[in-house]
Design an enzyme around this catalytic site. Structure first.
Site, short mmCIF file in Angstrom:
data_model
loop_
_atom_site.label_atom_id
_atom_site.label_comp_id
_atom_site.label_asym_id
_atom_site.label_seq_id
_atom_site.Cartn_x
_atom_site.Cartn_y
_atom_site.Cartn_z
N GLU A 201 41.69 61.98 43.40
CA GLU A 201 41.70 62.24 41.95
C GLU A 201 42.18 63.66 41.66
OE1 GLU A 201 41.35 60.00 39.81
OE2 GLU A 201 39.96 58.47 40.52
N ASP B 155 45.65 49.45 44.81
CA ASP B 155 46.82 49.50 43.93
C ASP B 155 47.92 50.49 44.30
OD1 ASP B 155 45.08 51.59 43.33
OD2 ASP B 155 44.91 51.15 41.19
N GLU C 194 47.88 51.14 32.61
CA GLU C 194 48.78 50.37 33.47
C GLU C 194 49.71 49.42 32.71
OE1 GLU C 194 45.50 50.80 34.07
OE2 GLU C 194 45.69 52.20 35.76
N THR D 14 51.17 58.63 40.18
CA THR D 14 50.33 57.53 39.70
C THR D 14 49.50 57.93 38.47
OG1 THR D 14 48.87 55.74 40.42
CG2 THR D 14 48.30 58.00 41.14
C1 DMJ Z 1 44.54 56.80 36.81
O1 DMJ Z 1 43.80 57.85 37.31
C2 DMJ Z 1 45.68 56.49 37.73
O2 DMJ Z 1 46.63 55.74 37.06
C3 DMJ Z 1 45.25 55.77 38.96
O3 DMJ Z 1 46.33 55.38 39.77
C4 DMJ Z 1 44.46 54.55 38.59
N1 DMJ Z 1 43.37 54.83 37.71
C5 DMJ Z 1 43.64 55.65 36.54
C6 DMJ Z 1 44.08 54.93 35.31
O4 DMJ Z 1 43.60 53.67 35.13
#
Ligand code: DMJ
Length: 799
Positions: A349, A498, A676, A764
């Site tokens: 994170e 994911d 997403e 991401t």
């Molecule tokens: C974000 O921190 C990022 O997109 C991560 O890859 C997945 N979770 C959250 C958003 O849903």
């Protein structure tokens, strides 16, 4: 301590001090911004005069001049608001019988001197005292909610947001009435800075001689405002403010004449949502890592805060060209951010949000200097490398996560101790997605700094993971740092799985396709997804991606986390490698049946994700959706026709057949403002050019505004139950709301040449990073072991 005379003898009047601070800070910021804009416009105009292509240069100069004028109007508006609030406070003091000192001797001897920078001075004292920090203590730059100056400020700002009961009295009254009324017909709805640190803005808290005497300041403000008012300067601002408020109550002006959508206007609505979100955070929780918009509070994740929301939002502010807010964020990063804290943080994170956010800010501020330009960010000026320096410092600390027997990083690190820490749960295993979603960030940093270690350590993770030879490229969701082996058999594209898949194809694109190893891994995985996870719903034939909680040879669970909805966009990105579908089809030797099939799968999954929104009462998808599939699930290879998009318009409403394919359990019905689906819509629109993806995004955006907006300028919040009206609110604004969700809405409605997909990769957390060339130093340092076979019989046979 610096002192100036206090002819009004207002020392110890917190309200007055606060008023002057607000005025001075606002005026300073405004003046600097006006000056910078004007200087830039003048420079370009001069260049235009000399330029051979003077047409183009002149129009650029005109554009900049217009921007400068607009910023000036905004800035003057802010000064006027602050002036009015300050004047009211002074009036209040006078009403209470407060006397002016006229004693010359007093003045000569400096009696009743007003300390300069009281907030800064208090802060210095606090800093000296505050040697022992406790976990989750309040950081210095967050105001105390109980101190008297703060309470006086509260009164000031409350006064500025109340409708005027009648004409005010006193020296400033008449002007205030006119200016205040002109600027802001409904002040409660206009967010204002409240917790901006004193002296904020370039130049910091340095006293400016001209501005020292409040009488001079007040006089100057009045003269400027008077002149501007007489020339009709505020008329347009007034119109703008009112239009903004009026439009918010949805949404008369988003169509062009002839019934076509006006995407630029719709994009403006997204900017307004961003402004509301940021300003609410700034007002109620500035500097905190969490923002609770309903209770209007903040909370930290580390003793001095990590900048969780500020850094994550920064590049969105830049892309939207919200310069004064970028300036404020940058100021906080420069003055308050420290990674030197005895604090455990999640490796993944912190990398995707903080390291990614800083690197993206560095990239945008250096490669796109016209986006939210900040004067002291110019090349050659001090502080140009602020973002990179903070990124580098953080990365050095995060690198301790990779000090493990296998090279698979630990789940956490202690920032201050430079120490990696295994997860407390899951037998010490790390999440697979977390271990393999660090590479874009560390590789870009390696490219920027020339530090090969960043590259090697993050790349090594890919090798160790791939050495497990996961059948059909599908990886279990935990991996052990101690051994490098997978832990459990659970396979899914939702949480903990994911972004492993996402970063495969993005690593391939990041280095200009010079690392085919990652494209190969992606292709293997996508075939595995088709073979083991894709199936169709029973009634209407929606395409879904299920889970294999007990491994590939066991049952298929027809469950999709919202997180899985990154997949359609990523499949499309991989199929065209960042080109538009039209370009990709025309490119010699490029298009083939596989790419065609992949685009088809992307379209079908996109439709399903859209259905997850349509299914819900609020139009906002649940965290988890289940699907009705036959007891013997159909394999992806089955002949299949997806339902038409018009299926969602079924006049049978709640009894529509398509709805029988969807199911949301009550405890999964929350909506966390996740990005997403809009992320995928953005890719799908960019790649296919089909307007329906924009339209779907617009519907989603309206649902967010209608059902997640918080009263009293609180911004937007998550929902505990998005399947009832009114929804149940959750009192938390996730940092990815501003970092990702609003950014993708903005990009979805923007022209295609803004951050083109062949020039950037989004990490991401939606932080754009540039594609770059590998060199002799930084290039792929491993090869895949030969595969030994595949397993499972596909969706049908294995269920
Ligand atoms: C974000 O921190 C990022 O997109 C991560 O890859 C997945 N979770 C959250 C958003 O849903």
């Amino acid at each position: 301590m610096n002192r100036v005379r206090d002819p009004f003898n207002l020392y110890n009047r917190p309200g007055t001090i606060a008023a002057i601070n607000i005025l001075r800070a606002t005026a300073t910021t405004a003046a600097v911004e006006i000056r910078d804009r004007a200087e830039k416009a003048a420079a370009v105009a001069q260049a235009a005069a000399k330029s051979a292509d003077w047409h183009q240069a002149a129009s650029r100069a005109a554009e900049l001049a217009e921007q400068a004028a607009e910023r000036t109007r905004d800035a003057v508006g802010a000064v006027a608001e602050a002036a009015e609030a300050a004047a009211k406070e002074v009036e209040r003091a006078l009403d209470q019988g407060f006397q002016l000192s006229t004693n010359e001797e007093d003045l000569e001897q400096g009696a009743g001197l007003l300390p300069l920078l009281p907030a800064a001075a208090e802060q210095e004292e606090e800093e000296e005292e505050d040697t022992e920090q406790m976990a989750f203590s309040v950081p210095r730059h967050v105001p105390s909610f109980t101190d008297p100056a703060r309470q006086a400020e509260d009164r000031l700002w409350a006064a500025a947001t109340r409708q005027r009961a009648g004409p005010s009295s006193g020296v400033l009254g008449g002007v205030q009435d006119k200016v205040g009324g002109f600027l802001n017909p409904d002040r409660r709805s206009l967010p204002m800075y409240k917790d901006k640190p004193y002296g904020y803005g370039p130049g910091g808290g340095r006293p400016r001689p001209l501005l020292r005497k409040k009488r001079v300041l007040g006089f100057l403000t009045l003269v400027i405002l008077g002149l501007l008012w007489m020339t009709g300067f505020f008329d347009e601002h007034h119109e703008r403010a009112r239009a903004k408020l009026g439009d918010w109550g949805w949404l008369s002006s988003d169509m062009k004449r002839g019934g076509k959508a006006d995407w630029m206007k719709r994009r403006e609505r997204v900017v307004e949502a961003m402004e509301l979100s940021w300003d609410a955070y700034e007002r109620y929780a500035w500097g905190y890592d969490e923002f609770h918009p309903m209770s209007k509070t903040g909370r930290n994740m580390a003793p001095k805060g990590l900048g969780w929301i500020i850094i994550d939002s920064l590049d969105t502010l830049m892309i939207m060209n919200l310069t004064s807010r970028v300036t404020h964020a940058r100021e906080w990063i420069s003055k308050s951010l420290t990674w030197d804290q005895d604090q455990d943080v999640n490796t993944f994170e912190t990398t995707i949000r903080m390291l990614g956010g800083l690197l993206s800010a560095y990239y945008l501020s250096t490669e796109y200097p016209n986006l939210a330009p900040i004067s002291d960010d110019d090349v050659g000026a001090p502080g140009e490398d602020l973002y990179l320096e903070k990124a580098r410092d953080l990365a050095d600390r995060l690198m301790s996560a990779f000090d493990t027997p296998s090279g698979i990083p630990y789940a956490s690190v202690n920032l201050g101790k430079f120490q990696g820490l295994p997860s407390h749960a899951d037998n010490g295993a790390s999440s697979t997605a977390e271990a393999t979603t660090l590479q874009l960030e560390f590789k870009y940093l390696a490219n920027l700094t020339g530090e090969k270690d960043f590259w090697d350590r993050s790349e090594k993770v890919m090798q160790v993971l791939d050495d497990n030879q996961a059948p059909d490229g599908l990886v279990p969701i935990y991996i052990q740092p101690s051994t490098g082996h997978f832990h459990t058999q659970n396979i899914r594209l939702g949480s903990r799985g994911d972004s492993y898949y996402e970063y495969l194809i993005k690593q391939f694109l990041q280095t200009k396709k010079a690392e085919p190893i990652y494209q190969e891994m992606w292709n293997d995985a996508l075939q595995g997804i088709r073979k083991h996870l894709v199936t169709y719903t029973e009634n209407s034939g929606f395409t879904i991606v299920g889970e294999r909680p007990s491994g590939l040879d066991n049952h298929l669970s027809p469950k999709m986390d919202h997180l899985v909805c990154f997949l359609p966009g990523t499949i499309a990105l991989a199929a065209t490698e960042g080109l538009s579908e039209r370009e990709a089809r025309k490119k010699p030797g490029f298009w083939n049946k596989q790419r065609e099939a992949d685009m088809q799968l992307a379209r079908e999954l996109m439709q399903t994700c859209w259905g997850m929104y349509r299914y819900m009462a609020t139009g906002l998808a649940a965290e988890i959706t289940y699907f009705k599939i036959p007891s013997d699930p159909l394999p992806a290879s089955n002949t299949h026709t997806p339902p038409p998009d018009s299926i969602f318009d079924d006049p049978l409403g709640p009894d529509a057949t398509w709805r029988k394919d969807f199911e949301v359990h009550q405890f999964d019905s929350h909506n966390l403002q996740r990005p997403e689906t809009v992320e995928s819509l953005f890719y799908m629109y960019r790649i296919t050019g089909e307007v329906k993806y924009r339209e779907w995004g617009w519907e989603m955006f309206k649902s967010f505004v209608n059902y997640t907006a918080v009263e009293d300028g609180g911004g937007f919040t998550s929902l505990s139950n998005a399947n009832k009206i009114p929804p149940v609110m959750k009192d938390n604004m996730e940092s990815f709301w501003m970092a990702e969700t609003l950014k993708y809405f903005y990009l979805l409605f923007s022209p295609e040449d803004l951050l083109p997909l062949d020039k950037v990769v989004f990490n991401t957390e939606a932080h754009p990073l540039p594609v770059f060339e590998v060199g002799r130093l930084l290039r792929t340092g491993w090869v895949r072991k030969p595969r030994t076979g595949t397993t499972g019989a596909g969706a049908s046979g294995a269920a």
